[in-house]
Design an enzyme around this catalytic site. Structure first.
Site, mmCIF file in Angstrom:
data_model
loop_
_atom_site.group_PDB
_atom_site.id
_atom_site.type_symbol
_atom_site.label_atom_id
_atom_site.label_comp_id
_atom_site.label_asym_id
_atom_site.label_seq_id
_atom_site.Cartn_x
_atom_site.Cartn_y
_atom_site.Cartn_z
ATOM 1 N N HIS A 1 -1.352 6.026 5.442
ATOM 2 C CA HIS A 1 -2.542 5.568 6.186
ATOM 3 C C HIS A 1 -2.799 6.359 7.471
ATOM 4 O O HIS A 1 -2.779 5.845 8.581
ATOM 5 C CB HIS A 1 -2.576 4.058 6.414
ATOM 6 C CG HIS A 1 -1.267 3.385 6.736
ATOM 7 N ND1 HIS A 1 -0.562 3.630 7.862
ATOM 8 C CD2 HIS A 1 -0.560 2.455 6.062
ATOM 9 C CE1 HIS A 1 0.524 2.902 7.883
ATOM 10 N NE2 HIS A 1 0.558 2.177 6.796
ATOM 11 N N HIS B 1 10.931 -7.197 6.422
ATOM 12 C CA HIS B 1 9.577 -6.740 6.765
ATOM 13 C C HIS B 1 8.719 -6.827 5.509
ATOM 14 O O HIS B 1 9.156 -6.404 4.434
ATOM 15 C CB HIS B 1 9.682 -5.301 7.277
ATOM 16 C CG HIS B 1 8.390 -4.680 7.674
ATOM 17 N ND1 HIS B 1 7.333 -5.389 8.186
ATOM 18 C CD2 HIS B 1 7.997 -3.368 7.658
ATOM 19 C CE1 HIS B 1 6.349 -4.542 8.461
ATOM 20 N NE2 HIS B 1 6.710 -3.327 8.145
ATOM 21 N N GLU C 1 5.568 -5.484 5.006
ATOM 22 C CA GLU C 1 4.612 -4.429 4.652
ATOM 23 C C GLU C 1 4.941 -3.919 3.244
ATOM 24 O O GLU C 1 6.103 -3.829 2.848
ATOM 25 C CB GLU C 1 4.640 -3.286 5.675
ATOM 26 C CG GLU C 1 3.483 -2.318 5.434
ATOM 27 C CD GLU C 1 3.190 -1.368 6.597
ATOM 28 O OE1 GLU C 1 3.964 -1.307 7.561
ATOM 29 O OE2 GLU C 1 2.139 -0.684 6.510
ATOM 30 N N ASP D 1 5.196 -1.280 1.566
ATOM 31 C CA ASP D 1 6.139 -0.212 1.184
ATOM 32 C C ASP D 1 7.550 -0.774 1.008
ATOM 33 O O ASP D 1 8.411 -0.119 0.423
ATOM 34 C CB ASP D 1 6.115 0.970 2.180
ATOM 35 C CG ASP D 1 6.209 0.558 3.631
ATOM 36 O OD1 ASP D 1 5.799 -0.565 3.974
ATOM 37 O OD2 ASP D 1 6.688 1.367 4.446
ATOM 38 N N HIS E 1 7.360 -3.136 13.633
ATOM 39 C CA HIS E 1 6.049 -2.937 14.211
ATOM 40 C C HIS E 1 5.030 -3.957 13.698
ATOM 41 O O HIS E 1 3.830 -3.798 13.962
ATOM 42 C CB HIS E 1 5.569 -1.510 13.899
ATOM 43 C CG HIS E 1 5.282 -1.280 12.431
ATOM 44 N ND1 HIS E 1 4.057 -0.819 12.004
ATOM 45 C CD2 HIS E 1 6.006 -1.484 11.305
ATOM 46 C CE1 HIS E 1 4.043 -0.708 10.713
ATOM 47 N NE2 HIS E 1 5.214 -1.105 10.244
ATOM 48 N N ASP F 1 11.878 -0.924 9.871
ATOM 49 C CA ASP F 1 11.171 0.333 10.141
ATOM 50 C C ASP F 1 11.708 1.063 11.378
ATOM 51 O O ASP F 1 11.560 2.287 11.494
ATOM 52 C CB ASP F 1 9.676 0.059 10.359
ATOM 53 C CG ASP F 1 8.909 -0.019 9.048
ATOM 54 O OD1 ASP F 1 9.380 0.535 8.047
ATOM 55 O OD2 ASP F 1 7.827 -0.632 9.039
ATOM 56 N N TYR G 1 7.584 9.817 13.816
ATOM 57 C CA TYR G 1 7.532 8.412 13.383
ATOM 58 C C TYR G 1 7.262 7.502 14.587
ATOM 59 O O TYR G 1 6.418 6.615 14.553
ATOM 60 C CB TYR G 1 8.873 8.075 12.727
ATOM 61 C CG TYR G 1 8.923 6.773 11.995
ATOM 62 C CD1 TYR G 1 8.673 6.711 10.630
ATOM 63 C CD2 TYR G 1 9.233 5.596 12.654
ATOM 64 C CE1 TYR G 1 8.741 5.513 9.948
ATOM 65 C CE2 TYR G 1 9.297 4.396 11.992
ATOM 66 C CZ TYR G 1 9.051 4.362 10.634
ATOM 67 O OH TYR G 1 9.113 3.160 9.981
ATOM 68 N N HIS H 1 13.436 3.710 6.281
ATOM 69 C CA HIS H 1 12.888 5.022 5.875
ATOM 70 C C HIS H 1 13.819 6.124 6.369
ATOM 71 O O HIS H 1 14.274 6.092 7.516
ATOM 72 C CB HIS H 1 11.512 5.274 6.504
ATOM 73 C CG HIS H 1 10.434 4.348 6.054
ATOM 74 N ND1 HIS H 1 9.889 4.372 4.790
ATOM 75 C CD2 HIS H 1 9.777 3.365 6.718
ATOM 76 C CE1 HIS H 1 8.947 3.447 4.700
ATOM 77 N NE2 HIS H 1 8.860 2.817 5.859
HETATM 78 FE FE1 FEO Z 1 5.971 -1.188 8.216
HETATM 79 FE FE2 FEO Z 1 7.777 0.902 6.351
HETATM 80 O O1 FEO Z 1 6.618 -0.495 6.634
#
Ligand code: FEO
Length: 396
Positions: free
Chosen positions: A24, A78, A80, A82, A145, A164, A192, A225
């Site tokens: 994004h 989290h 989100e 992903d 985040h 994250d 990042y 990640h």
């Molecule tokens: Fe906020 Fe890696 O997702």
């Protein structure tokens, strides 16, 4: 890549996304990973899942260690997508006894997946969960985040599973910080931070303070990640302290786009003034630099200059894109100025100044406008602006 033990009975079972190139608006030009961790204990526990298309990769890795139906607990640090995209399918397969999430995590799970009968168990900061030999301590990290974000800390392993935070978008066959170039690793970590966490720097400051007060013994940080920090987790914690306090260098980023090279020539003349002052300069033409790489360079720069010619009473769309993106990330403690050529109206500098005001950038010069093509006098004015910005950066 198979499942990989990172601590005794703690295994990486995530997925590597070698091909993603856009997250994004963030250029993930070296891909990313979706890290997921399986703890083999009396209660077999999976921390986070992966993006939906990678479900089979996750399952394949879990199967190398255990039958997925034997997993007892899921921890959702989290929501989100992903990290949760395949959560509904995984829950169908695993049928977990309990799913642990933060209070905001429960709300986010409800809003994303509208589950009817998931065995959700809300945990708050300070709550602990025994898995048998190992214990999980939960720490909510709101707005790092997302509102739902939380850390899971396993004291028996001195392991912080950090969601994250402390991550990097970088796909590698290696799993640990000491197996890759430290310089490249820190570049990815900075990118990042700049693109995802800079806006939340005050929250990062508070979190680091809280973690210090808790006196957690951490010898490994496993983010969701990228690479796992085992050689020196203090390095990324120190970097987050610097970045969240807006620590910067005597460095100026000149971001510009140009129509017929006049604004590019102005940028070059300004850079010569900056170099005369002995400050570091990054020239970043918007035609060849991605917005997320520009923001990364701005992260530790004391000064930033924006250059655009006037187009249709405004600025070039590339500059509007960059400024909109940057404004959202709330850079702080910078000095700046704008410049650009024009034909007959010349509003671009005014608009760029408006963005800088909104961002709280200290505008140290009203800006330079040049009609059509710069003269030698114009070059001198640009050079002098470089001197002025260079001196301001050294004074700050
Ligand atoms: Fe906020 Fe890696 O997702």
């Amino acid at each position: 890549m198979g499942a990989f033990q990172i601590k005794e009975n703690v295994h990486w079972v995530g997925a590597i996304d070698w091909n993603i190139r856009d997250f994004h608006g963030y250029s993930t030009y070296k891909g990313t990973t979706y890290n997921s961790f399986l703890v083999m204990d009396e209660k077999i526990t999976l921390f986070d899942t992966v993006k939906k298309p990678f479900k089979n990769e996750l399952l394949h890795h879990i199967n190398q260690l255990t039958d997925p139906t034997k997993i007892d607990y899921l921890v959702v640090n989290h929501v989100e997508m992903d990290h949760s995209g395949c959560l509904p399918e995984m829950i169908d397969i695993i049928k977990p006894e309990k799913i642990f999430c933060s209070p905001m995590g429960e709300k986010a799970i409800q809003a994303h997946f509208h589950p009817k009968d998931w065995p959700l168990e809300v945990v708050k900061s300070g709550d602990t969960l025994s898995l048998g030999q190992k214990t999980v301590h939960f720490l909510e990290t709101k707005m790092l985040h997302w509102p739902d974000s939380m850390f899971s800390y396993i004291p028996e392993d001195k392991l912080l599973i950090s969601s994250d935070a402390f991550g990097q978008h970088w796909s590698t066959s290696e799993r640990f910080d000491d197996e890759v170039s430290e310089a490249e690793l820190m570049d990815h970590a900075a990118k990042y931070y700049a693109n995802i966490l800079m806006i939340f720097s005050p929250n990062v400051q508070k979190l680091l303070q809280k973690v210090a007060e808790m006196n957690l013994d951490i010898d490994m940080i496993a983010p969701d990640h990228g690479l796992i920090w085992r050689k020196n987790p203090g390095k990324i914690i120190d970097a987050y302290a610097d970045w969240s306090h807006y620590k910067s260098k005597e460095k100026v980023v000149i971001v510009y786009d140009t129509m017929w090279q006049s604004t590019a020539k102005m940028a070059k003349a300004i850079s010569e003034g900056l170099l005369r002052e002995g400050v570091s300069v990054k020239m970043m033409d918007l035609k060849v630099n991605h917005r997320s790489d520009i923001v990364t360079e701005i992260l530790d720069a004391k000064g930033v200059l924006f250059g655009s010619p006037t187009l249709n009473n405004g600025m070039l769309p590339t500059m509007a894109d960059l400024l909109t993106y940057l404004k959202g990330l709330r850079p702080k403690q910078k000095v700046g100025a704008a410049f650009g050529s024009f034909g007959w109206s010349g509003e671009a500098v005014k608009h760029m100044n408006g963005y800088m005001e909104d961002m709280g950038i200290n505008i140290i010069d009203p800006g330079i406008k040049v009609k059509y093509v710069p003269t030698h006098e114009n070059y001198q004015t640009c050079f002098d602006l470089g001197i002025k910005v260079g001196q301001a950066v050294k004074e700050k």
